[in-house]
Design an enzyme around this catalytic site. Sequence first.
Site, PDB file in Angstrom:
ATOM      1  CG  HIS A   1       3.006   2.857  18.539  1.00 48.10           C
ATOM      2  ND1 HIS A   1       4.002   2.708  19.472  1.00 48.10           N
ATOM      3  CD2 HIS A   1       2.383   1.655  18.488  1.00 48.10           C
ATOM      4  CE1 HIS A   1       3.996   1.485  19.960  1.00 48.10           C
ATOM      5  NE2 HIS A   1       3.016   0.818  19.374  1.00 48.10           N
TER       6      HIS A   1
ATOM      7  CG  HIS B   1       2.242  -0.583   9.414  1.00 45.80           C
ATOM      8  ND1 HIS B   1       2.363  -1.611   8.503  1.00 45.80           N
ATOM      9  CD2 HIS B   1       1.980   0.534   8.682  1.00 45.80           C
ATOM     10  CE1 HIS B   1       2.205  -1.139   7.278  1.00 45.80           C
ATOM     11  NE2 HIS B   1       1.973   0.169   7.359  1.00 45.80           N
TER      12      HIS B   1
ATOM     13  CG  HIS C   1      -0.306  -0.224   2.523  1.00 45.28           C
ATOM     14  ND1 HIS C   1       0.090  -1.478   2.951  1.00 45.28           N
ATOM     15  CD2 HIS C   1       0.041   0.636   3.507  1.00 45.28           C
ATOM     16  CE1 HIS C   1       0.634  -1.374   4.154  1.00 45.28           C
ATOM     17  NE2 HIS C   1       0.625  -0.087   4.511  1.00 45.28           N
TER      18      HIS C   1
ATOM     19  CG  ASP D   1       3.749   1.478   4.252  1.00 48.34           C
ATOM     20  OD1 ASP D   1       3.730   0.407   3.616  1.00 48.34           O
ATOM     21  OD2 ASP D   1       3.238   1.614   5.380  1.00 48.34           O
TER      22      ASP D   1
ATOM     23  CG  HIS E   1      -1.326  -0.350  20.817  1.00 53.75           C
ATOM     24  ND1 HIS E   1      -0.923  -1.023  21.945  1.00 53.75           N
ATOM     25  CD2 HIS E   1      -0.251  -0.341  19.993  1.00 53.75           C
ATOM     26  CE1 HIS E   1       0.338  -1.411  21.806  1.00 53.75           C
ATOM     27  NE2 HIS E   1       0.766  -1.008  20.614  1.00 53.75           N
ATOM     28  CD  GLU E   2      -1.087   0.284  15.473  1.00 51.48           C
ATOM     29  OE1 GLU E   2      -0.112   0.969  15.100  1.00 51.48           O
ATOM     30  OE2 GLU E   2      -1.000  -0.924  15.736  1.00 51.48           O
TER      31      GLU E   2
ATOM     32  CG  HIS F   1       5.567  -1.872  22.664  1.00 51.80           C
ATOM     33  ND1 HIS F   1       6.018  -2.808  21.782  1.00 51.80           N
ATOM     34  CD2 HIS F   1       4.385  -1.435  22.180  1.00 51.80           C
ATOM     35  CE1 HIS F   1       5.155  -2.931  20.803  1.00 51.80           C
ATOM     36  NE2 HIS F   1       4.153  -2.102  21.025  1.00 51.80           N
TER      37      HIS F   1
END
Length: 476
Positions: A221, A182, A167, A169, A217-218, A227
């Site tokens: 980041h 990700h 896609h 990246d 969660h993503e 983490h």
Amino acid sequence: MKHLVIHLLCCLPVCLAYPLEGAAKENSEMDLVQQYLENYYNLAKDMKQSLRRKDSSPIVKKIQEMQRFLGLKVTGKLDSDTMEAIHKPRCGVPDVGHFTTFPGSPKWKKTHLTYRIVDYTRDLSRAAVDAAIEKALKVWAEVSPLTFSRVHAGEADIMISFAVREHGDFIPFDGPGNVLAHAYSPGQGIYGDAHFDDDEQWTEDTSGINLFLVAAHELGHSLGLFHSSNPEALMYSLYQPPTDIRRFRLSQDDVTGIQSLYGPPPVSPNEPVMPPESNPPAPKFPVMCDPDLSFDAVTTLRGEILFFKDRYFWRRIHWNHRPEFHFISTFWPSLPSELDAACEVASKDTVFIFKGNKFWATRGNKIQVGYPRSIRSLGFPPTVKKIDAAMSYQKEKKTYFFVEDKYWRFDENRQIMEQGFPRLIAKDFPGVEPKIDAVLEAFGFFYFFSGSSQFEFDPKAKMVTHMLKSNSWLHC
């Protein structure tokens, strides 16, 4: 590419037959273990033969490192608990201890960020995706100065998309059941963006992959968090949805992490900062100088005084004339709102907080392990369902508990409820109305809060010396 960190949530196929049957199966398992240690614990790729012998000190150390981080029994062996953990869904970023940030601690240099949902999943309605992303961002906005607004065209700080396979990246998705998503750390261009694998089954509950939980969660980041080794944390590396998504709250570890980058939410003397919403409801919050203001609980904390009301509290600090106003969840995400009572036992550097038939112990902003506990563990009979007010009197090393028109006294030295209690409040504290909302010891006096009124009681003279408004402590 130093700060480009890819976040991959990997769902590994479960295969836990022991003992392993056949050389092919053992080879497959060893390949899986090797890949796991290489991906998440920096195992050198030339250690494959040592792994198969299972007698190499470096291999044992890597297994121990993994067990220690994931909270397993540290044996250095590939026991059943360790293999089970290896097969669990997880994030593809290497594991590190406690909350932490990406190398170099990249963060946004502004506190208002834009986001754009570029593509949608086929599994949910557009409205459901919009709501999940908005809720995920709100999780972080409530405990930091960050605010977010959505744009529908052009380049946003955080670009969110659903895609399959390659896609654009150079980190292709791999179909259903493995990589879930990700994300990239803060920065320009692709940095900060979050991508979700549309070959997964995205859901609003836990029947498939919960979009809100993965997105929260993503986006952690995307904001700069790495983490945590705390299993209670959203930023823990294994994907483990709670049984009730509706009751989800950030752990203190997550709060500490995001605030290490951006600080706490801004403070207003009159109201907490609310995260922006497309159609925000009219805020309902207590007004500090309302003449009818009452408190749910009052306690000291390391020289400060905290006044709790509904979901909020005022924080009176001796060097600041204007009290601060916060959400309870900003400091203690796991605590309930509308507390019943609170008191500080200074000799233990601990504040005890009561709600219903349970109580919590906190030191600073950390909830202590083993809590909440039942109030019956303090010696209360089953007839006591809740505490109205509590106060620790350090001069006597006693803690007083007020329930309706009676009170109990707890001996802090012996850790037992004293004999001869309960006693009537009216008998031992004449002039104090029996319905007590909160109580505070200061300057040698007891201050009893009842509705919008406050009774200053002299324990030596056994009499009420002044009648005050409850919010007089807040310079009203």
